[in-house]
Enzyme design. Structure first.
Site, PDB file in Angstrom:
ATOM      1  N   SER A  52     -35.977   8.689  -7.868  1.00 54.61           N
ATOM      2  CA  SER A  52     -35.266   9.542  -8.822  1.00 54.61           C
ATOM      3  C   SER A  52     -35.921  10.892  -8.969  1.00 54.61           C
ATOM      4  CB  SER A  52     -35.272   8.886 -10.212  1.00 54.61           C
ATOM      5  OG  SER A  52     -34.609   7.664 -10.183  1.00 54.61           O
ATOM      6  N   HIS A  81     -30.292   9.442  -2.598  1.00 54.13           N
ATOM      7  CA  HIS A  81     -30.429   9.127  -4.025  1.00 54.13           C
ATOM      8  C   HIS A  81     -29.081   8.663  -4.564  1.00 54.13           C
ATOM      9  CE1 HIS A  81     -31.318  10.708  -8.339  1.00 54.13           C
ATOM     10  NE2 HIS A  81     -31.520   9.411  -8.256  1.00 54.13           N
ATOM     11  N   GLU A 115     -27.242  12.132  -3.711  1.00 52.83           N
ATOM     12  CA  GLU A 115     -28.051  13.299  -3.336  1.00 52.83           C
ATOM     13  C   GLU A 115     -28.814  12.989  -2.054  1.00 52.83           C
ATOM     14  OE1 GLU A 115     -30.264  13.891  -7.109  1.00 52.83           O
ATOM     15  OE2 GLU A 115     -30.099  16.028  -6.710  1.00 52.83           O
ATOM     16  N   ASN A 134     -31.429  14.590 -11.791  1.00 47.70           N
ATOM     17  CA  ASN A 134     -32.351  14.207 -12.868  1.00 47.70           C
ATOM     18  C   ASN A 134     -33.083  15.390 -13.486  1.00 47.70           C
ATOM     19  OD1 ASN A 134     -31.675  11.532 -12.999  1.00 47.70           O
ATOM     20  ND2 ASN A 134     -32.949  11.029 -11.227  1.00 47.70           N
TER      21      ASN A 134
HETATM   22  P1  NAD Z   1     -35.516  -2.233 -10.982  1.00 49.63           P
HETATM   23  O1  NAD Z   1     -36.714  -2.367 -11.837  1.00 49.63           O
HETATM   24  O2  NAD Z   1     -34.181  -2.706 -11.485  1.00 49.63           O
HETATM   25  O3  NAD Z   1     -35.755  -2.966  -9.561  1.00 49.63           O
HETATM   26  C1  NAD Z   1     -36.892  -2.792  -8.762  1.00 49.63           C
HETATM   27  C2  NAD Z   1     -37.058  -4.022  -7.874  1.00 49.63           C
HETATM   28  O4  NAD Z   1     -38.116  -3.768  -6.939  1.00 49.63           O
HETATM   29  C3  NAD Z   1     -37.423  -5.292  -8.639  1.00 49.63           C
HETATM   30  O5  NAD Z   1     -36.518  -6.323  -8.302  1.00 49.63           O
HETATM   31  C4  NAD Z   1     -38.837  -5.597  -8.158  1.00 49.63           C
HETATM   32  O6  NAD Z   1     -39.115  -6.994  -8.107  1.00 49.63           O
HETATM   33  C5  NAD Z   1     -38.834  -4.977  -6.771  1.00 49.63           C
HETATM   34  N1  NAD Z   1     -40.164  -4.677  -6.228  1.00 49.63           N
HETATM   35  C6  NAD Z   1     -41.258  -4.207  -6.892  1.00 49.63           C
HETATM   36  N2  NAD Z   1     -42.269  -4.030  -6.011  1.00 49.63           N
HETATM   37  C7  NAD Z   1     -41.808  -4.386  -4.778  1.00 49.63           C
HETATM   38  C8  NAD Z   1     -42.377  -4.421  -3.475  1.00 49.63           C
HETATM   39  N3  NAD Z   1     -43.634  -4.027  -3.263  1.00 49.63           N
HETATM   40  N4  NAD Z   1     -41.616  -4.878  -2.454  1.00 49.63           N
HETATM   41  C9  NAD Z   1     -40.333  -5.282  -2.663  1.00 49.63           C
HETATM   42  N5  NAD Z   1     -39.752  -5.273  -3.878  1.00 49.63           N
HETATM   43  C10 NAD Z   1     -40.465  -4.812  -4.922  1.00 49.63           C
HETATM   44  O7  NAD Z   1     -35.443  -0.679 -10.593  1.00 49.63           O
HETATM   45  P2  NAD Z   1     -34.135   0.198 -10.282  1.00 49.63           P
HETATM   46  O8  NAD Z   1     -33.548   0.679 -11.553  1.00 49.63           O
HETATM   47  O9  NAD Z   1     -33.299  -0.541  -9.297  1.00 49.63           O
HETATM   48  O10 NAD Z   1     -34.808   1.486  -9.600  1.00 49.63           O
HETATM   49  C11 NAD Z   1     -35.244   1.478  -8.247  1.00 49.63           C
HETATM   50  C12 NAD Z   1     -35.437   2.905  -7.765  1.00 49.63           C
HETATM   51  O11 NAD Z   1     -34.183   3.610  -7.860  1.00 49.63           O
HETATM   52  C13 NAD Z   1     -36.438   3.716  -8.589  1.00 49.63           C
HETATM   53  O12 NAD Z   1     -37.103   4.616  -7.736  1.00 49.63           O
HETATM   54  C14 NAD Z   1     -35.557   4.473  -9.562  1.00 49.63           C
HETATM   55  O13 NAD Z   1     -36.154   5.653 -10.029  1.00 49.63           O
HETATM   56  C15 NAD Z   1     -34.356   4.776  -8.669  1.00 49.63           C
HETATM   57  N6  NAD Z   1     -33.087   5.022  -9.378  1.00 49.63           N
HETATM   58  C16 NAD Z   1     -32.770   4.325 -10.510  1.00 49.63           C
HETATM   59  C17 NAD Z   1     -31.559   4.571 -11.152  1.00 49.63           C
HETATM   60  C18 NAD Z   1     -31.201   3.811 -12.398  1.00 49.63           C
HETATM   61  O14 NAD Z   1     -30.255   4.229 -13.095  1.00 49.63           O
HETATM   62  N7  NAD Z   1     -31.869   2.723 -12.702  1.00 49.63           N
HETATM   63  C19 NAD Z   1     -30.660   5.512 -10.623  1.00 49.63           C
HETATM   64  C20 NAD Z   1     -30.999   6.194  -9.437  1.00 49.63           C
HETATM   65  C21 NAD Z   1     -32.231   5.951  -8.826  1.00 49.63           C
END
Ligand code: NAD
Length: 311
Positions: free
Chosen positions: A147, A169, A181, A219
């Protein structure tokens, strides 16, 4: 299907690129996608890849419980879509068959395009990209869904494969939000950008390009807005319901900023604000103290059942 038309590069990103060679033509090599992290974004990306692009997906997560939770959620989503007549039961079975889940990280290595979607923690992402650089084939694209973290920094960890690193993104929820993005690091090659752009289109999304700057475009604008809403709450300017109500009903936002923060995940919101604050040094990006406190309490929003609201 992927449009195999000519894609040139050069200054598409609005700044001079260090990697200046142009790409005369584009041939899709993406036959299988890998997704790292089966959380809300990883599952969403896997589902869209399997549903819209009809690509087989390897979805890896280090936590078995996350995979179980995601598979249950996926079943619910697919059942809902079948009952709405979006597609048949048979189609939904096909989608499920295309998504292979695993906790074995190395299973991802034989895919052509990998999208990392683990939590917004620099060291977690750089460790993963170092492993990907060492384990994947020379033409596998390595993409991050970060993000806010510098794509150039993530690429630098992928020693020898820096030119293959890019960011796609996706926005939340992935099945609904059309925009994606595309962000390149200083090292990203034109071929990598071309492959990422065409894949995103094949997944039914609308790519837009931004430079590798803290928070990119979405963001850089969205998170200070959410953070300001949290400051309004902590300084008593309004109750949470009123803050959400006026932004929704008075400013035509689809949902209030505090509901949106719960939906994104307060840990993710805090991580993005910290990147904006520390990389720019500008106090206008200082994370709200209440945001920090809620993360300290483990109240991360919808995903933990408690945030600004209860779920
Ligand atoms: P989340 O917490 O829902 O999921 C993350 C997952 O990664 C979990 O299931 C966790 O078990 C897993 N994980 C952790 N360490 C790991 C590893 N070493 N190997 C494999 N799996 C691993 O997070 P999210 O909301 O899905 O966000 C993920 C990414 O996307 C982040 O970088 C976030 O900034 C970005 N993002 C989030 C959003 C949002 O609205 N939540 C929107 C756009 C981008």
């Amino acid at each position: 299907m992927i449009n195999r038309s000519v894609i040139s590069s050069g200054t598409r990103l609005g700044r001079t690129r260090l990697f200046s060679s142009s790409v005369p033509s584009y041939e899709s090599t993406v036959k299988r996608i890998g997704v790292i992290g089966a959380g809300q974004m990883g599952l969403g990306i896997a589902l869209v890849a399997a549903t819209v692009a009809k690509l087989p997906v390897t979805l890896v997560d280090s936590n078995e419980l996350s995979i179980d939770k995601s598979l249950k959620f996926m079943d619910k989503l697919l059942q809902k879509d079948v009952s709405k007549g979006k597609y048949s039961h048979q189609d939904s079975e096909g989608i499920k068959e295309r998504i292979h889940t695993t906790t074995v990280f190395e299973s991802i290595f034989d895919t052509d395009f990998i999208i990392e979607a683990v939590p917004e923690i620099v060291s977690l992402k750089t460790d993963i990209f170092a492993k990907l650089a060492a384990g994947t084939a020379a033409n596998t694209v390595l993409s991050t869904n970060t993000s806010s973290i510098s794509v150039t920094k993530i690429a630098a960890a992928a020693k020898g494969a820096e030119h293959r690193v890019v960011s796609t993104h996706f926005m939340n929820p992935v099945s609904v939000q059309k925009g994606v993005e595309i962000i390149s690091g200083l090292q990203t090659s034109p071929q990598t950008i071309a492959t990422a752009t065409e894949l995103v289109k094949e997944m039914g999304k609308i790519p837009s390009v931004s430079t590798d700057s803290p928070g990119f475009i979405a963001n850089r604008i969205l998170l200070p807005y959410i953070n300001e809403a949290i400051i309004c709450l902590e300084t008593g300017i309004g109750k949470k319901e009123d803050i959400d109500s006026i932004m929704k009903n008075g400013c035509a936002m689809p949902m209030g900023p505090l509901s949106l923060a719960d939906f994104i995940g307060l840990d993710t919101c805090l991580a993005i604000m910290n990147v904006l604050f520390t990389t720019t040094g500008d106090t206008k990006y200082r994370p709200a103290i209440l945001l920090q406190s809620m993360v300290d309490a483990g109240w991360l929003g919808k995903k933990t059942g408690k945030g600004f609201y209860n779920y």
